[in-house]
Design a protein around this motif. Structure first.
Motif, PDB file in Angstrom:
ATOM      1  N   LEU A 128       0.839  -1.205   0.000  1.00  0.00           N
ATOM      2  CA  LEU A 128       0.000   0.000   0.000  1.00  0.00           C
ATOM      3  C   LEU A 128       0.871   1.252   0.000  1.00  0.00           C
ATOM      4  O   LEU A 128       1.812   1.362   0.781  1.00  0.00           O
ATOM      5  CB  LEU A 128      -0.883   0.030   1.256  1.00  0.00           C
ATOM      6  CG  LEU A 128      -1.982  -1.014   1.411  1.00  0.00           C
ATOM      7  CD1 LEU A 128      -2.621  -0.881   2.796  1.00  0.00           C
ATOM      8  CD2 LEU A 128      -3.041  -0.877   0.326  1.00  0.00           C
ATOM      9  N   GLU A 129       0.528   2.187  -0.878  1.00  0.00           N
ATOM     10  CA  GLU A 129       1.136   3.518  -0.793  1.00  0.00           C
ATOM     11  C   GLU A 129       0.095   4.420  -0.165  1.00  0.00           C
ATOM     12  O   GLU A 129      -0.867   4.819  -0.818  1.00  0.00           O
ATOM     13  CB  GLU A 129       1.507   4.029  -2.177  1.00  0.00           C
ATOM     14  CG  GLU A 129       2.497   3.114  -2.899  1.00  0.00           C
ATOM     15  CD  GLU A 129       3.114   3.785  -4.136  1.00  0.00           C
ATOM     16  OE1 GLU A 129       3.637   4.905  -4.006  1.00  0.00           O
ATOM     17  OE2 GLU A 129       3.046   3.181  -5.218  1.00  0.00           O
ATOM     18  N   GLN A 178       4.893   3.869   2.796  1.00  0.00           N
ATOM     19  CA  GLN A 178       4.814   2.745   1.864  1.00  0.00           C
ATOM     20  C   GLN A 178       5.064   1.481   2.675  1.00  0.00           C
ATOM     21  O   GLN A 178       6.177   1.257   3.149  1.00  0.00           O
ATOM     22  CB  GLN A 178       5.852   2.884   0.763  1.00  0.00           C
ATOM     23  CG  GLN A 178       5.682   4.198   0.002  1.00  0.00           C
ATOM     24  CD  GLN A 178       6.420   4.183  -1.321  1.00  0.00           C
ATOM     25  OE1 GLN A 178       7.358   3.427  -1.507  1.00  0.00           O
ATOM     26  NE2 GLN A 178       5.983   5.016  -2.244  1.00  0.00           N
ATOM     27  N   VAL A 179       4.048   0.689   2.813  1.00  0.00           N
ATOM     28  CA  VAL A 179       4.145  -0.492   3.682  1.00  0.00           C
ATOM     29  C   VAL A 179       3.402  -1.675   3.063  1.00  0.00           C
ATOM     30  O   VAL A 179       2.607  -1.511   2.126  1.00  0.00           O
ATOM     31  CB  VAL A 179       3.526  -0.222   5.074  1.00  0.00           C
ATOM     32  CG1 VAL A 179       4.334   0.800   5.844  1.00  0.00           C
ATOM     33  CG2 VAL A 179       2.077   0.227   4.938  1.00  0.00           C
ATOM     34  N   PRO A 202       8.034  -3.292   6.106  1.00  0.00           N
ATOM     35  CA  PRO A 202       8.454  -2.004   5.558  1.00  0.00           C
ATOM     36  C   PRO A 202       8.470  -2.035   4.030  1.00  0.00           C
ATOM     37  O   PRO A 202       8.830  -3.049   3.427  1.00  0.00           O
ATOM     38  CB  PRO A 202       9.875  -1.831   6.114  1.00  0.00           C
ATOM     39  CG  PRO A 202      10.325  -3.191   6.512  1.00  0.00           C
ATOM     40  CD  PRO A 202       9.111  -4.001   6.813  1.00  0.00           C
ATOM     41  N   GLY A 203       8.085  -0.923   3.409  1.00  0.00           N
ATOM     42  CA  GLY A 203       8.181  -0.784   1.962  1.00  0.00           C
ATOM     43  C   GLY A 203       7.164  -1.605   1.212  1.00  0.00           C
ATOM     44  O   GLY A 203       6.298  -2.262   1.794  1.00  0.00           O
ATOM     45  N   LEU A 204       7.286  -1.549  -0.106  1.00  0.00           N
ATOM     46  CA  LEU A 204       6.348  -2.279  -0.966  1.00  0.00           C
ATOM     47  C   LEU A 204       6.992  -3.598  -1.357  1.00  0.00           C
ATOM     48  O   LEU A 204       7.909  -3.638  -2.175  1.00  0.00           O
ATOM     49  CB  LEU A 204       6.026  -1.445  -2.203  1.00  0.00           C
ATOM     50  CG  LEU A 204       5.462  -0.043  -1.903  1.00  0.00           C
ATOM     51  CD1 LEU A 204       5.325   0.779  -3.188  1.00  0.00           C
ATOM     52  CD2 LEU A 204       4.124  -0.152  -1.183  1.00  0.00           C
ATOM     53  N   VAL A 205       6.547  -4.666  -0.766  1.00  0.00           N
ATOM     54  CA  VAL A 205       7.138  -5.974  -1.033  1.00  0.00           C
ATOM     55  C   VAL A 205       6.648  -6.477  -2.398  1.00  0.00           C
ATOM     56  O   VAL A 205       5.456  -6.422  -2.689  1.00  0.00           O
ATOM     57  CB  VAL A 205       6.765  -6.976   0.071  1.00  0.00           C
ATOM     58  CG1 VAL A 205       7.337  -8.352  -0.231  1.00  0.00           C
ATOM     59  CG2 VAL A 205       7.253  -6.474   1.428  1.00  0.00           C
TER      60      VAL A 205
END
Lengths: 640, 640
Positions: A128-129, A178-179, A202-205
Motif C-alpha cells: 500500500l502507498e 509505503q508499507v 516495511p516498503g512495498l514488497v
C-alpha cells in the motif's frame, strides 16, 4: 522363429543378444553381470532394480518403484520382459538400497496444478502507498490503513492485532507511508469476509517475494516439518526428527499415562515444542528463511499428539468411553501455542474424528484423494494403531484397531525402529532355510524393524519354518530353528554377524504379538466392510499412507494376512499422507474446509464395543487367516 | 399584612418568627446562629448550606448541591426563601466542607431503569447439565458443550479459548457434567451472533450469583475503578488513586516525551498497570470479590492514556498533524493488556475521535445524555486540555483546546493539585480586600488548586484588585497588592498562616497563564458555535463533566470568562462522565455501540489549523472578554 533383441548394460563391454520375451535378469546373466536377487527372483525385494535408458520393456510388476522411478526408466530386472533393443544402467548396489530405504521418506509433494496464491491463500501481503496524514486529514494510522485495505480488497471487515498496533506508527513513518501489511483472512481476499492484520512489513514488497508457511506432521515417533513458499506453493525446506516425547513413552498410551502425573502434561508439551521448533529452524535454514517469517503453520497428527501439543489433558482418550477433549481446535496464534514462528502467525490444528482417528487420518484422506474418488477405496495408515478408512466421494467409515506397537518393533525381542542398523527386509532360502537380509545404512544389524518383521514372518510361513498357527516345525533340518527360553525361535543372524554381539532371533512370543497386531488390523477391515455390507473383494483400491506403509512389501504383508489378498496393482503407497494433507491445507483454504467436511462426514466405528470385531479378530489369528478363501493367491503359493 | 412563619434551628433553644419571604440566613441571624458566609451571601460558595427537615422553602439557587442533596432537604441558606414553618438542621462546618470537596468525587451512578443482564450483557453464564459420554455417544467434550450451548441460546457460532480447552475435561468430570460456561458474546445471547467460551465454572451457578465486570477511567492525573455486579448492574466497589505515571510527567505532553525515550513507553505502561491493578484489587475487596473473577473491563481515557496503556507509541499525537495510531482498539484479553482480571476476560477500550478527543469524551457524551437530547447542548470537560462537544441528538462537533495545565495548578507559582492542603475556594472582601479561603481537608494551606484559581481571579476582578486586562491596581489601600519579582502580585495568605512557611501569592505571570487557558477554552466554544453557524446564546444547556468540573463555581467561572454567560440553571455538573460512560458501556452492549456511533458521528475541528481560533483567542484574552455584550450579567456585577 523368435526375434532376438540386443541388450547393452553400461557395466559390460559388449551387448548381448537374447530372445524376445526374456527377462532382464536373463540378459544380465548372459552378459556376466551380478545382479543381487535376495528374494530369489520373485519380484519381492526390489533389489535388482536397473534403469532402462533406451528401448522397450514390459514390467510385470513395479512394486517398490514410484511413478517417478518408472518414468525415469527404472525396472525390477526379475519382473521385466525385454521387448526391444535396450540400453541399461546398473546402479551401484548402495544407491538402490538408499533409494529403497530413504528415497520416499521425505513427503513427495508437488504444487497442485493451477495453484494461485491470490485465490487459495489465507495469508496475504497487500502493498500500500498511503497518503500521509495532514492537518486536513487527521485520520488515525490504523483507520488510514484499514480504509486502504478495504478499498484494495473485497473484505467486509479488517481487524488488527495489538503487537501490530504497537509497531504500526514506526513502520509507517520510517517507510514514507509505503508499507506491506500481512493479513490472515478467513478465506480468500476476494471474498466478502473478514481478516486480521498480523504483521506490517516495511516498503512495498514485490508480489513474487516468498511468503512463508509451514506444514507439520506430529507423529508419535517422528515429527516432520515442511517450510513452504506460499506464493509459488513450493516446499523449500524439509526436516524430520524423532519426537522428543519418545523419552517419556514410545506409544500414545504410555504418553497419556505420563501426562497425567504431576507436571507430565507440561513436560510433554515442552518436549514436542522443542522438536517442532528445532525442525522449523532446520527447515527454514534449508529454505533460506527464518521461522519468525512463517505466518501460518498447519498441523496434523493423531488426537493424542494434538492434545499434548496444546497441553490439553488427554486422559479421557485412554479411558472408556474414549473421548477426546476436542476434535476441532480453534485457530490459534504461534504465541499461544509456543511455536517459534512469527508470534502473531496463525496455527491451524486440523480437525480429527475421534480419540484414535486424528487429523493425520483426515488429512490423509484428503491428500490420498479418497474423498474425491468414485472407486470404493480402503485407506490405511499403520503405526502404533492401525487406522483405516473405507469409502469414496459419497461415504466414509473409519475405525482404529489398537494393533499395538509390534510393527513398530516394540513388544518384539529384537524389534527396533526403522533406523540405521535395523534389518528392514529378510529373505529365507526355501531349500536350506538360510537367511539373508538388508540393513538400513549398511553395516552389521542391530535388530529387526517393522518391515523386516513382516518379511520374516512371511518368509517363515512360505518356507515352512512355521505353520499357519505360527508354530515352529522342529523337524526341519536346520540349526536356525531351535528351542529357546521363549519357546521356539528362528535365528535370523548369528552372533558374530551382528552389531549387538548376540543372535538376532524371532521367538514364538514375538510371533504371537505380531499375529495379534495383524489380526487386529485385518479384523478392522472386516468390520468396516461389514458395517456397510460390503465384502473386502469389492474394494477397488487400497491406499497406504504413513511412514511405515512405504516400506511394506505388499506380497509379504498379504502372505501373513496383514493386507487383504488383491492384485498388486490395486495397492498404492502414498508416503506421508498426513504431512501431504497438512501441506495441501496450508496451500488452499478450500482444502482446509474439505478436511473439516471429511472429519464431519466420517462415521466412526468404535471397535472395542463391537462384537463383530472380536469374532473377526479370532478368525484372523492364523497366518494368513482361518478362511483361506479370503487369500487365494497365498493358497496357491503355499501349495507350491 | 405579611404572614409570619416559625423557624426552629436544631442548634437553637427556641424557634424564631420571621415574615414570609425572608431568607433562611435572616432567620438564622434572628436566632443568633453563626452561619459562615464567606462569599457574603451571594450564593456562590455553598458554605451556608443547611438541611430543612420539615416545612416549605423556595430555593433561588441550588448551585453546589446535588439532586440528592436537595431531595434530602439541603438548601443554601442565603439563597433560600422561607415559605412555611420550618425545622432546620445546621450541619457542623467540617461536614459541609467535606461534602463540598469530596462528596461528589466518586462516580454517582445508578442502575438504568429496566436493566436486564440477559438482554444487555455481553458476559453470560449458561448453566448446563450435560449428558456424559458413553460408548454409544463418543462426542468430544468440546463438541458436547458446544452443541448444548447452541441449543440453549440463539447463537449461530460458539468458539472457545485455549485455556478453557485445557481445563475443560477436568471441570466436566469433577462436577458430574454439571458446569456453567462463561461466554463473551458480540452482542446478546438472544441474537444470532457469535460468542466465545472464556471460562467454565464448576456446578450449576445460580442466576443471581454476582457476575463481575469493571469500569475504568484512566485520567492523566487520577485513575478510577468501579467493580460492578453485571447481574444486578450495581456498582459494588469503587477506588481511585493517582495515576502512577505522574512521576514521569504531569501532563500528556510530558508523558509522550518520556515515552519516546529508551524504554519510556514500557515504563509508562507498567506504571499505569500498577495503578489499575492495585485499584482492581481494592475495589474488588470492597465488592467482596477478587480481580480474577472480573470477566469484562471497559476502559475510557484520553487518547494518550489509551496508547500508553497498550504500549502503542503516542509520539504522533504530539507532533503535527497530530494523529493517533488508533482511535478504535480491537477488544483484547486481560492477558494481552496486562490487567490482573481473569486472563481470558475481555478488555474493551472505548473508541475516541482524535488525538485530543479521546474516549473519556465519547463516553462522557453518552453518559451526559447529549447524544439523545433535542436541546442544543455544550458538553465540557476541563482538565489539562479543554475538550468540548457542541450538539444534540442530530449532530456533534468537537474540539480540544490546549489550555495547558494552568487550571490543574501547573504553571502557576503556588498552584497545586486538588489534594489535602490545597485551597479550593477564595473570597475577597470587597471593602478591605482581605481574603478568606477554604482548605481541602482543613488545616493550613499549601497552595491553590484549580477551583481556587478561578475563584481568586474572579474575586480579584470583581473587587477591583485587577482590571479586565489582568493588571493590578496598585492604588488600592492594602498590603496584599504589591510588586514582587514577577511583577504585580496579590497575597492570598500570609507566611504564618500557611503550611509552607511563605506567602501564598498570585502573580501577574500566573494571571497571564490562567487567562491564556481560559481564553483557549472560550475560543473553543466560539469556534464550535461558529462552525455550525450558531451563537453561544443559542445553547440550551451546558453539561460539565470531569473531576475538575465538579468543583467549579459557575458564577466565578463566568466572571472570568471561562464559561459563557448564561443563567445558572442551564449549567449542570455531572461528575465523572467518563467513568459513568464506561460503566454504561459495561452494562449494555448497545451503549458500547452507541459510543462507537458517537465517535464516528463527531466532527472534529482541529483548532491549531483554524484561524478563527486565533482571533477568538485574542478576543478572549481579557477578563471576562473584549466583547462585554457576551457577558451581560458580569457587566451588571462590575457596574455595581
Amino acid at each position: 522363429m523368435a526375434t532376438n533383441y540386443r541388450v547393452k548394460f553400461d557395466v559390460a563391454e559388449e551387448a548381448v543378444e537374447i530372445p524376445a520375451g526374456s527377462m532382464l535378469t536373463a540378459a544380465a546373466e548372459k552378459a556376466g553381470i551380478q545382479i543381487n536377487q535376495p528374494c530369489g527372483g520373485q519380484g519381492r525385494c526390489g533389489q535388482c532394480a536397473v534403469q532402462v535408458t533406451s528401448g522397450k520393456v514390459r514390467r510385470r510388476s513395479t512394486m517398490r518403484l514410484s511413478t517417478e522411478d518408472v518414468e525415469q526408466g527404472y525396472a525390477i530386472a526379475c519382473q521385466t520382459v525385454v521387448e526391444g533393443d535396450l540400453e541399461v544402467v546398473v546402479p551401484p548396489q548402495e544407491k538402490i538400497q538408499q533409494h529403497l530405504t530413504t528415497g520416499q521418506s521425505a513427503a513427495d509433494v508437488s504444487v497442485p496444478d493451477g495453484y494461485l496464491a491470490k485465490q487459495a491463500q489465507v495469508i496475504h501481503r497487500v502493498p500500500l502507498e498511503l497518503k500521509p496524514p495532514s492537518m486536513e486529514d487527521q485520520t488515525s494510522d490504523w483507520a488510514r490503513l484499514r480504509t486502504a485495505l478495504l478499498q484494495t480488497t473485497s473484505l467486509a471487515q479488517v481487524d488488527i492485532s495489538l503487537p501490530v498496533l504497537q509497531k504500526l506508527s514506526g513502520v509507517l513513518r520510517e517507510n514514507n507511508w509505503q508499507v506491506t501489511p500481512v493479513l490472515y483472512a478467513e478465506s480468500s481476499l476476494q471474498a466478502d469476509g473478514s481478516a486480521q492484520v498480523i504483521d506490517i512489513l516495511p516498503g512495498l514488497v514485490a508480489p513474487d517475494e516468498p511468503l512463508w508457511g509451514a506444514a507439520v506432521d506430529i507423529g508419535t515417533t517422528t515429527v516432520k516439518v515442511m517450510v513452504v513458499d506460499l506464493i509459488s506453493g513450493e516446499p523449500k525446506g524439509q526436516a524430520s526428527e524423532y519426537n522428543a516425547q519418545i523419552t517419556r513413552g514410545e506409544d500414545v498410551i504410555s504418553r497419556i499415562i505420563f501426562s497425567s502425573k504431576g507436571t507430565g502434561n507440561q513436560t510433554l508439551r515442552e518436549l514436542v515444542l522443542e522438536t517442532i521448533n528445532e525442525l522449523l529452524n532446520k527447515a527454514s535454514r534449508r529454505a533460506k528463511t527464518r521461522p519468525e517469517k512463517i505466518y501460518h503453520t498447519v498441523i496434523s497428527g493423531n488426537s493424542t499428539m494434538i492434545h499434548l501439543l496444546l497441553q490439553i489433558p488427554p486422559s479421557s482418550i485412554r479411558l472408556a468411553p474414549y473421548v477426546t477433549v476436542a476434535n476441532h481446535i480453534p485457530v490459534l496464534s504461534a504465541l499461544e501455542t509456543g511455536l517459534n514462528s512469527h508470534p502473531e502467525g496463525k496455527v491451524t490444528c486440523l480437525p480429527g474424528v475421534a480419540s484414535y482417528v486424528g487429523s493425520d487420518i483426515t488429512a490423509g484422506v484428503l491428500s490420498s484423494g479418497l474423498s474425491e474418488t468414485e472407486k470404493v477405496t480402503l485407506f490405511l495408515d499403520v503405526g502404533t494403531n492401525g487406522e483405516m478408512v473405507l469409502g469414496s466421494n459419497e461415504w466414509l467409515v473409519t475405525c482404529a484397531c489398537s494393533a499395538g506397537p509390534a510393527f513398530e518393533g516394540a513388544g518384539v525381542l529384537h524389534g527396533m525402529r526403522a533406523t540405521t542398523g535395523a534389518i528392514d527386509e529378510v529373505w529365507i532360502n526355501s531349500q536350506n532355510l538360510e537367511s539373508s537380509w538388508r540393513v538400513i545404512g549398511g553395516g552389521k544389524p542391530k535388530g529387526l524393524c517393522g518391515s523386516a518383521l513382516i518379511s520374516l514372518l512371511a518368509e517363515m510361513l512360505m518356507t515352512g519354518v512355521i505353520n499357519k498357527s505360527g508354530r515352529f516345525d522342529f523337524t526341519r533340518d536346520t540349526e536356525r530353528i531351535r528351542k529357546g527360553s521363549h519357546g521356539g525361535e528362528y535365528v535370523v543372524c548369528w552372533e558374530d554377524e551382528t552389531e549387538i554381539g548376540e543372535d538376532i532371533i524371532l521367538t514364538e512370543v514375538d510371533i504371537d504379538n505380531l499375529m495379534r497386531a495383524k489380526a487386529a488390523i485385518f479384523a478392522g477391515f472386516s468390520v468396516l466392510g461389514d458395517s456397510v455390507g460390503m465384502p473386502l473383494k469389492a474394494v477397488e483400491q487400497v491406499l497406504i499412507g504413513g511412514g511405515f506403509g512405504q516400506y511394506i512389501n505388499v506380497e509379504k504383508a498379504v502372505q501373513i494376512g496383514l493386507l487383504p489378498d488383491m492384485p498388486w496393482e490395486k495397492f498404492e503407497f502414498l508416503g506421508n499422507t498426513s504431512l501431504k494433507g497438512a501441506y495441501l491445507a496450508l496451500l488452499d483454504f478450500q482444502n482446509r474446509e474439505e478436511i473439516s467436511r471429511i472429519a464431519s462426514k466420517m462415521t466412526y466405528i468404535e471397535l472395542s464395543a463391537d462384537n463383530r470385531f472380536f469374532d473377526a479378530f479370532t478368525s484372523a489369528m492364523f497366518l494368513p487367516h482361518t478362511d483361506m478363501t479370503l487369500f487365494p493367491s497365498v493358497q496357491i503359493s503355499l501349495d507350491k
